[in-house]
Design an enzyme around this catalytic site. Structure first.
Site, short mmCIF file in Angstrom:
data_model
loop_
_atom_site.label_atom_id
_atom_site.label_comp_id
_atom_site.label_asym_id
_atom_site.label_seq_id
_atom_site.Cartn_x
_atom_site.Cartn_y
_atom_site.Cartn_z
N LYS A 23 0.83 -1.21 0.00
CA LYS A 23 0.00 0.00 0.00
C LYS A 23 0.87 1.26 0.00
CE LYS A 23 -3.88 -2.35 2.30
NZ LYS A 23 -4.90 -2.27 3.39
N TYR A 63 -12.07 -1.74 -4.03
CA TYR A 63 -12.62 -2.03 -2.71
C TYR A 63 -14.15 -1.90 -2.68
CZ TYR A 63 -8.24 -2.42 0.02
OH TYR A 63 -7.05 -2.84 0.58
N ASN A 126 -1.90 -0.11 6.95
CA ASN A 126 -1.38 -1.40 7.40
C ASN A 126 -0.50 -2.10 6.36
OD1 ASN A 126 -3.40 -2.16 5.69
ND2 ASN A 126 -4.68 -3.14 7.23
N HIS A 129 -1.93 -5.57 1.41
CA HIS A 129 -3.26 -6.13 1.14
C HIS A 129 -3.09 -7.56 0.64
CE1 HIS A 129 -7.16 -6.88 -0.72
NE2 HIS A 129 -6.48 -7.37 -1.73
N GLU A 140 -9.64 -9.61 -8.15
CA GLU A 140 -8.59 -8.62 -7.87
C GLU A 140 -7.41 -8.77 -8.83
OE1 GLU A 140 -7.72 -9.07 -3.69
OE2 GLU A 140 -9.64 -8.15 -3.11
P1 ATP Z 1 -7.01 -5.97 2.97
O1 ATP Z 1 -8.37 -6.22 2.31
O2 ATP Z 1 -6.47 -4.59 2.66
O3 ATP Z 1 -6.05 -7.05 2.71
P2 ATP Z 1 -8.08 -6.99 5.41
O4 ATP Z 1 -8.71 -8.04 4.55
O5 ATP Z 1 -7.22 -7.43 6.56
O6 ATP Z 1 -7.21 -5.98 4.55
P3 ATP Z 1 -10.59 -5.58 5.35
O7 ATP Z 1 -11.65 -5.80 6.38
O8 ATP Z 1 -10.78 -6.19 4.00
O9 ATP Z 1 -9.20 -6.02 5.99
O10 ATP Z 1 -10.40 -4.00 5.21
C1 ATP Z 1 -9.74 -3.47 4.08
C2 ATP Z 1 -8.83 -2.37 4.53
O11 ATP Z 1 -9.61 -1.29 5.00
C3 ATP Z 1 -7.90 -2.70 5.70
O12 ATP Z 1 -6.74 -3.37 5.32
C4 ATP Z 1 -7.58 -1.33 6.22
O13 ATP Z 1 -6.63 -0.65 5.41
C5 ATP Z 1 -8.92 -0.64 6.08
N1 ATP Z 1 -9.75 -0.80 7.28
C6 ATP Z 1 -10.36 -1.90 7.73
N2 ATP Z 1 -11.01 -1.69 8.87
C7 ATP Z 1 -10.82 -0.39 9.16
C8 ATP Z 1 -11.23 0.48 10.21
N3 ATP Z 1 -12.00 0.03 11.21
N4 ATP Z 1 -10.81 1.76 10.17
C9 ATP Z 1 -10.06 2.23 9.16
N5 ATP Z 1 -9.63 1.48 8.14
C10 ATP Z 1 -9.99 0.18 8.14
MG MG Z 2 -9.86 -7.57 2.80
#
Ligand code: ATP
Ligand code: MG
Length: 152
Positions: A23, A63, A126, A129, A140
């Site tokens: 990211k 997303y 974080n 992804h 994706e």
């Molecule tokens: P990713 O899809 O990016 O691999 P993930 O599957 O662990 O991450 P998801 O629930 O799909 O988590 O959320 C997608 C992304 O949205 C997260 O990686 C983070 O960057 C952001 N995100 C998720 N939850 C929150 C939150 N509560 N507040 C802010 N940002 C969030």
């Molecule tokens: Mg995810």
């Protein structure tokens, strides 16, 4: 026999593929090399890779499953804030293995030794992804790569 047919199907079983993104926080903080070191060190094979700076519209499309979430606006603004590195990873059980290596979404809950535990600074920022299922991986990967860009 059953044994022979399962051995034969193993031979033809295609390796699983998943989409990985470093990211914009990971790229701007100079973590591309560290993330790739984790990937290659765990035996996941990089079969496609490019760097791009998403528009917010492109981030929204990527997303789209999260469009009703309260964090959607912030997430897509962040994902379009600078260059990112997108990769296709291949290997046995690649989807689950890459997610295990990334660690939990919230880095404070991520296991020791995971990328997010080591590098993430925020639940949103974080660093990485990973696709969460075969169907999302297919969507994706197709979002960023055509068939000629993925090495066999
Ligand atoms: P990713 O899809 O990016 O691999 P993930 O599957 O662990 O991450 P998801 O629930 O799909 O988590 O959320 C997608 C992304 O949205 C997260 O990686 C983070 O960057 C952001 N995100 C998720 N939850 C929150 C939150 N509560 N507040 C802010 N940002 C969030
Ligand atoms: Mg995810």
């Amino acid at each position: 026999t059953r044994k022979e047919s399962s051995a034969a199907s193993d031979v033809y079983k295609r390796q699983e593929r998943t989409l990985s993104i470093i990211k914009p926080d990971g790229v701007s903080r100079g973590l591309i090399g560290d993330v790739i070191k984790h990937i290659e060190g765990r035996g996941l094979k990089i079969v496609a890779m490019k760097m791009l700076h998403l528009t917010q519209a492109q981030a929204r499309g990527f997303y789209a499953v999260h469009r009703e979430r309260p964090f959607f606006e912030g997430l897509t603004t962040f994902m379009s804030s600078g260059p990112a590195v997108v990769m296709v990873l291949e290997g046995d059980n690649a989807i689950a293995r890459w997610r295990e290596l990334m660690g939990a979404t919230d880095y404070r809950k991520a296991a020791e030794g995971t990328i997010r535990r080591e590098f993430a600074t925020d639940i949103e920022k974080n660093v990485v992804h990973g696709s969460d299922a075969p169907e999302t991986a297919a969507f994706e990967i197709g979002y960023f790569f055509n068939r000629f860009e993925i090495l066999a």
